[in-house]
Design a protein around this motif. Structure first.
Motif, short mmCIF file in Angstrom:
data_model
loop_
_atom_site.label_atom_id
_atom_site.label_comp_id
_atom_site.label_asym_id
_atom_site.label_seq_id
_atom_site.Cartn_x
_atom_site.Cartn_y
_atom_site.Cartn_z
N LEU B 4 0.84 -1.19 0.00
CA LEU B 4 0.00 0.00 0.00
C LEU B 4 0.88 1.24 0.00
CD1 LEU B 4 -2.99 1.01 0.36
CD2 LEU B 4 -2.39 1.34 2.75
N LEU B 5 2.01 1.12 0.66
CA LEU B 5 2.87 2.28 0.83
C LEU B 5 4.31 1.88 0.59
CD1 LEU B 5 2.88 5.27 1.98
CD2 LEU B 5 3.47 4.24 4.15
N ARG B 6 5.01 2.68 -0.20
CA ARG B 6 6.44 2.43 -0.41
C ARG B 6 7.20 3.72 -0.16
NH1 ARG B 6 5.71 -0.44 -6.17
NH2 ARG B 6 4.89 -2.44 -5.43
N ILE B 7 8.06 3.66 0.82
CA ILE B 7 8.88 4.84 1.12
C ILE B 7 10.30 4.55 0.66
CG2 ILE B 7 9.75 6.34 2.94
CD1 ILE B 7 7.28 5.67 4.55
N GLU B 8 10.88 5.52 -0.06
CA GLU B 8 12.23 5.31 -0.57
C GLU B 8 13.13 6.46 -0.18
OE1 GLU B 8 12.91 4.47 -4.83
OE2 GLU B 8 11.17 3.14 -4.58
N ASP B 9 14.22 6.16 0.48
CA ASP B 9 15.26 7.14 0.79
C ASP B 9 14.71 8.44 1.36
OD1 ASP B 9 17.18 5.43 -0.14
OD2 ASP B 9 16.98 6.13 -2.21
N LEU B 10 13.81 8.32 2.29
CA LEU B 10 13.21 9.52 2.85
C LEU B 10 14.18 10.19 3.83
CD1 LEU B 10 10.48 11.12 3.00
CD2 LEU B 10 10.11 9.91 5.13
N ARG B 22 19.07 15.92 11.23
CA ARG B 22 18.37 14.96 10.37
C ARG B 22 17.41 14.16 11.23
NH1 ARG B 22 19.95 12.52 4.87
NH2 ARG B 22 20.21 14.55 3.88
N GLY B 23 16.15 14.53 11.19
CA GLY B 23 15.14 13.84 12.00
C GLY B 23 14.88 12.45 11.46
N VAL B 24 14.88 12.34 10.13
CA VAL B 24 14.73 11.04 9.48
C VAL B 24 15.83 10.96 8.43
CG1 VAL B 24 13.31 9.67 7.93
CG2 VAL B 24 12.26 10.79 9.87
N ASP B 25 16.55 9.84 8.44
CA ASP B 25 17.73 9.74 7.58
C ASP B 25 17.62 8.51 6.69
OD1 ASP B 25 20.14 10.26 6.52
OD2 ASP B 25 21.31 9.58 8.25
N ASN B 26 17.43 8.74 5.40
CA ASN B 26 17.43 7.64 4.44
C ASN B 26 16.61 6.43 4.85
OD1 ASN B 26 18.88 8.63 2.32
ND2 ASN B 26 20.82 8.28 3.39
N VAL B 27 15.37 6.68 5.12
CA VAL B 27 14.50 5.56 5.51
C VAL B 27 13.80 5.02 4.27
CG1 VAL B 27 12.36 4.98 6.69
CG2 VAL B 27 14.14 6.22 7.90
N SER B 28 13.85 3.70 4.12
CA SER B 28 13.08 3.06 3.05
C SER B 28 12.28 1.95 3.69
CB SER B 28 14.01 2.43 2.01
OG SER B 28 14.80 3.44 1.43
N LEU B 29 11.01 1.89 3.35
CA LEU B 29 10.26 0.71 3.83
C LEU B 29 9.03 0.51 2.96
CD1 LEU B 29 7.65 1.81 5.71
CD2 LEU B 29 9.43 2.01 7.39
N ASN B 30 8.61 -0.75 2.91
CA ASN B 30 7.40 -1.10 2.17
C ASN B 30 6.38 -1.62 3.15
OD1 ASN B 30 8.83 -0.46 -0.06
ND2 ASN B 30 9.06 -2.56 -0.81
N LEU B 31 5.14 -1.23 2.92
CA LEU B 31 4.09 -1.64 3.85
C LEU B 31 3.01 -2.38 3.06
CD1 LEU B 31 2.95 -1.55 6.67
CD2 LEU B 31 2.04 0.69 6.18
N GLU B 32 2.84 -3.64 3.41
CA GLU B 32 1.84 -4.44 2.70
C GLU B 32 0.43 -4.07 3.14
OE1 GLU B 32 2.17 -8.71 2.77
OE2 GLU B 32 4.27 -8.57 2.19
N GLY B 67 13.54 11.92 -1.12
CA GLY B 67 12.76 10.70 -0.97
C GLY B 67 11.50 10.68 -1.77
N LYS B 68 10.91 9.52 -1.76
CA LYS B 68 9.69 9.25 -2.50
C LYS B 68 8.73 8.56 -1.56
CE LYS B 68 9.07 7.03 -6.62
NZ LYS B 68 9.49 6.19 -7.74
N ILE B 69 7.47 8.96 -1.58
CA ILE B 69 6.48 8.27 -0.76
C ILE B 69 5.35 7.87 -1.70
CG2 ILE B 69 4.95 8.42 1.22
CD1 ILE B 69 6.68 10.80 2.16
N ASP B 70 5.33 6.61 -2.09
CA ASP B 70 4.30 6.16 -3.02
C ASP B 70 3.16 5.51 -2.28
OD1 ASP B 70 5.39 6.97 -5.41
OD2 ASP B 70 6.71 5.22 -5.53
N LEU B 71 1.96 5.98 -2.58
CA LEU B 71 0.77 5.42 -1.94
C LEU B 71 -0.11 4.82 -3.02
CD1 LEU B 71 -0.88 5.32 0.82
CD2 LEU B 71 -2.11 7.27 -0.12
N LEU B 72 -0.62 3.62 -2.77
CA LEU B 72 -1.49 2.97 -3.75
C LEU B 72 -2.92 3.42 -3.54
CD1 LEU B 72 -1.85 0.86 -6.00
CD2 LEU B 72 -2.23 -0.83 -4.21
N LEU B 73 -3.52 3.96 -4.60
CA LEU B 73 -4.94 4.32 -4.54
C LEU B 73 -5.73 3.30 -5.32
CD1 LEU B 73 -4.79 8.16 -5.26
CD2 LEU B 73 -4.75 7.00 -3.07
N HIS B 74 -6.79 2.80 -4.71
CA HIS B 74 -7.61 1.81 -5.41
C HIS B 74 -8.63 2.46 -6.32
CE1 HIS B 74 -6.09 -1.83 -3.59
NE2 HIS B 74 -6.02 -1.18 -2.44
#
Ligand code: ADP
Ligand code: MG
Lengths: 422, 337
Positions: B4-10, B22-32, B67-74
């Motif tokens: 649903l959510l893909r965060i890349e190098d945030l 740097r409050g958030v440093d290069n965080v990447s995560l995928n959320l099913e 960074g990139k924050i991709d959200l899946l819209l149905h």
């Protein structure tokens, strides 16, 4: 409860012994009630007494007519309440009904004034319409709004007291021309600077005017100045503060700078300067006071907005995708308004005092216009000669009016804040 | 399962007078979809910043620098001034209007403090009405009211209380109202930032239970932010452990509790009190997290770590996947990314 009892409400409610036992009601309350009743009686009696000796000759009829209007509105209010209990009308339609009664009565009053004394139609009509309306509003406040305000505890009583003081003075001012014993604009109606006597109950001024007449009629200018200046201030200061601080940035900086530089002047001095520039007159006086007061509104609103817009509930609203206008008008403004209303009550009171001050330095109005500020001005010279009455009565009236506005503002502020409701 | 959510190098930076943190440093995560991700770590490690970034609501003076924050819209999101098409959207590319349409509708965010999260001047009903109106201007008052009452009922608040003002509710009830408001528009993603931290333990358990139920009911995907690992043990499917703005470890809950990989995770777990083992000695982690304005070279955890090696002081470890498909950022687990 019987059918009639349902229609009895507001302060009138306390006139029926509900449980058949007066002792159950607290003694303090009865004392309070009798003070109120005696006060009302004294006021009504003095109005009637004045009206009987009126210069116009028809004072008693004018007062009687307005009381009749109030009575009709009282009946309409009772009818509305009765229908409401029966479930026949909705509250909104009930208020609509009352509004219609007000409008119809107003139109009838205008016509009555017109046919009664055609030469003086304008002033008589406005006295009848204004007097009837104000008395009607007083009745509705006591009858329908009082129970609601009472629920809010002491704040309700404070508001009510304030509103009653202000409305009573407004009523007195509106019908003043027809109930004063002498023409308040005329000079030389009596001796110069005579102490209170049977003929001139409050004495005369150093120009031989009847002080009682001038005290009764002198509120008009003050009220107009206060009202106009408050409306102008409020409608400029509040939106300015809201807009500037909500958006922030350079606009905010520029407006704040302008406001602060106005604020840096001593209020009365600035008002005097502006009034001197604009010239005498009610509107000019009001504008001079308004300019002085806009920064107060602006500053209070601005600082409040800056605090409120950082509060978690505003952020929570943003997070939920609330519209900008909802955030501004539903979240920020209502939480800012109570402070603006406090400023308003102080502004009202201060506008009256500043208006008195302007007249005091001779930038107000000509001597023939009855005005408490004027009498204070003149009286101040006489006071040294031991003529205390010349400044006492106008002074007391100014204080009472300012007190009324302050009480109403304070009470309203507390009522408008649900947080403090408990 | 799709993400649903893909965060890349945030990366998020706070520009302060002392320098840039740097409050958030290069965080990447995928959320099913339909999973709950727990986000845990000490205070100040950047959990809230990460959560808020997903909403694009980093508080001033913070700024998302990369960074990139991709959200899946149905479904397409239609709002008065346009449409956001379905599929993956990069939240970083959206303008204010589009963000507003997305907030509340697709992503809900619940704050820590329920006492101040409701407007004291308006009733609970008005809160609901406004939120629904903001996203659907044509909605009827009665319809909105019905829906709001239904939601409140589901959260154990009697529907008549909808006309009450916030101050008439207790803390737990206010948080329930906040949850109800968050879910009023049936969002897909719920981010709860320490939703129960300010509540007492019993209410906390109730609310977590209710949230788990709601998650099933609404097919929610959840990010649960907390500093309390105990809370996550019951509710999360996966847990990400954060330290100094970075993700140190991301593992399925069970695996993380049974066999924590990262030394920091191990230390964290040792500092959790366990009622069933009263003999267990509570330990704490000596030292303090590094200053984010003046970061140290190498692994941020190295001054406090039991296993510090030379490489830890010079090179920052990247997140690598071990053979059990768990992610960890530590030189102990060798290998290059
Ligand atoms: N408004 C701010 N101004 C400056 N720095 C901030 C601000 N908010 C957060 N930070 C920095 O970002 C870091 C992460 O904060 P935060 O995300 O709130 O942590 P957490 O939610 O994990 O407790 C903090 O250590 C702090 O240094
Ligand atoms: Mg936080």
């Amino acid at each position: 409860m019987s059918q009639q009892a349902k229609a009895i409400s507001g302060v009138f409610y306390f006139l029926i012994p509900t449980s058949g036992d007066w002792k159950e009601k607290s003694r303090n309350f009865l004392i309070g009630l009798s003070i109120v009743l005696i006060g009302v009686l004294v006021i009504v009696a003095s109005f009637i007494g004045l009206a009987l000796r009126s210069n116009s000759g028809i004072g008693i009829w004018v007062v009687g007519y307005t009381i009749l209007c109030a009575f009709i509105i009282l009946i309409a209010g009772a009818y509305r309440r009765f229908k409401l209990h029966e479930g026949l009308i909705t509250p909104t339609r009930g208020w609509f009904l009352i509004t219609v009664v007000f409008i119809v009565l107003g139109m009838i009053s205008a016509l009555v004034g017109f046919f009664w004394i055609p030469e003086e139609a304008a002033s008589l009509s406005s006295a009848l319409v204004g007097g009837g309306t104000v008395l009607g509003v007083i009745v509705i406040l006591l009858y329908d709004v009082f129970p609601q305000l009472q629920d809010r505890g002491s704040a309700g009583y404070v508001t009510m007291t304030g509103l009653m003081i202000v409305l009573a003075i407004v009523y007195m001012t509106v019908v003043s021309w027809w109930i004063v014993p002498y023409d308040p604009t005329r000079l030389d109606v009596g001796p110069y600077g005579a102490p209170p006597s049977a003929q001139f109950p409050l004495g005369t001024t150093s120009l031989g005017q009847d002080l009682l007449s001038r005290t009764i009629a002198g509120g008009g200018i003050m009220l107009q100045v206060a009202l106009i200046s408050v409306v102008v201030c409020f409608s400029i200061g509040v939106p300015l503060g809201l807009g500037a601080s909500y958006r922030g940035g350079n606009v905010d900086k520029v407006i704040s700078l302008v406001m602060d530089s106005i604020f840096a002047f001593p209020g009365l001095v600035l008002a005097i300067a502006i009034a001197a520039m604009l010239g005498p007159g009610v509107v000019n006086m009001a504008l001079a006071i308004a300019v002085v007061y806009i920064p107060s509104y602006f500053r209070v609103v601005r600082s409040q907005v800056l605090t409120v817009k950082e509060l978690p509930y505003v952020e929570a609203a943003i997070v939920m995708g609330a519209r900008d206008r909802d955030i501004l008008f539903r979240y920020v403004l209502p939480n800012v308004l109570p402070s603006a209303i406090v400023v308003m009550s102080i502004n009202f009171a201060d506008a009256i005092l500043t208006a008195a001050g302007l007249t005091f330095v001779g930038l107000g109005l000509p001597v023939t216009v009855p005005d408490w500020g004027w009498d204070l001005t003149f009286g101040s010279h006489q006071y040294i000669a031991g003529k205390w009455w010349v400044i006492t009565y106008p002074g007391v009236m100014i204080v009472i009016l300012a007190l009324g506005f302050t009480l109403a503002g304070e009470g309203l502020n507390e009522i408008l804040t649900p947080r403090l409701k408990e | 399962m799709t993400d649903l959510l893909r965060i890349e190098d945030l990366a998020v930076e706070y520009k302060t007078r002392r320098g840039t943190a740097r409050g958030v440093d290069n965080v990447s995560l995928n959320l099913e979809e339909n999973k709950t991700l727990g986000l845990a770590g000490e205070s100040g490690c950047g959990k809230s910043t990460l959560g808020r970034s997903i909403m694009r609501l980093v508080p001033y003076p913070g700024k998302i620098v990369n960074g990139k924050i991709d959200l899946l819209l149905h479904e397409d999101i239609v709002f008065p001034k346009g449409v956001i098409e379905k599929g993956f959207v990069n939240i970083m590319d959206l303008n204010e209007e589009e963000l507003r349409a997305l907030r509340g509708k697709e992503i809900a965010y619940i704050f820590q403090d329920p006492m101040t999260s409701l407007n004291p001047m308006i009733t609970v009903e008005t809160h609901f009405q406004e939120i629904m109106k903001a996203h659907d201007p044509d909605i009827k008052k009665e319809e909105a009211l019905d829906r709001a009452q239904e939601i409140l009922d589901g959260l154990g608040i009697s529907p008549e209380r909808i006309t009450d003002y916030p101050h008439q509710f207790s803390g737990g009830m206010r948080q329930r109202v906040m949850i109800g408001l968050g879910l009023a528009l049936r969002p897909k993603l719920l981010i709860a930032d320490e939703p129960t931290t300010s509540l007492d333990v019993i209410v906390e358990a109730q609310i977590l239970e209710e949230m788990a139920e709601l998650k099933e009911l609404f097919n929610l995907t959840m990010i649960l932010i907390t500093h309390n690992l105990g809370v996550l043990a019951q509710t999360a499917d996966d847990i990400a452990i954060m330290y100094s703005g970075r993700i140190m470890e991301l593992s399925p809950t069970e695996a993380l509790f049974e066999d924590p990989l990262h030394p920091y995770t191990q230390a964290l777990l040792e500092s959790v009190p366990d009622v069933s083992k009263p003999d267990k000695k509570l330990s704490w982690i000596p030292g303090a997290p590094p200053d984010l304005v003046d970061p140290i070279p190498g692994c941020m955890y190295n001054p406090r770590c039991k296993h510090t090696m030379d490489i830890c002081k010079t090179t920052q470890p990247g997140l690598i996947m071990n053979d059990e498909e768990r992610l960890v950022a530590c030189h102990l687990f060798g290998g290059e990314k």
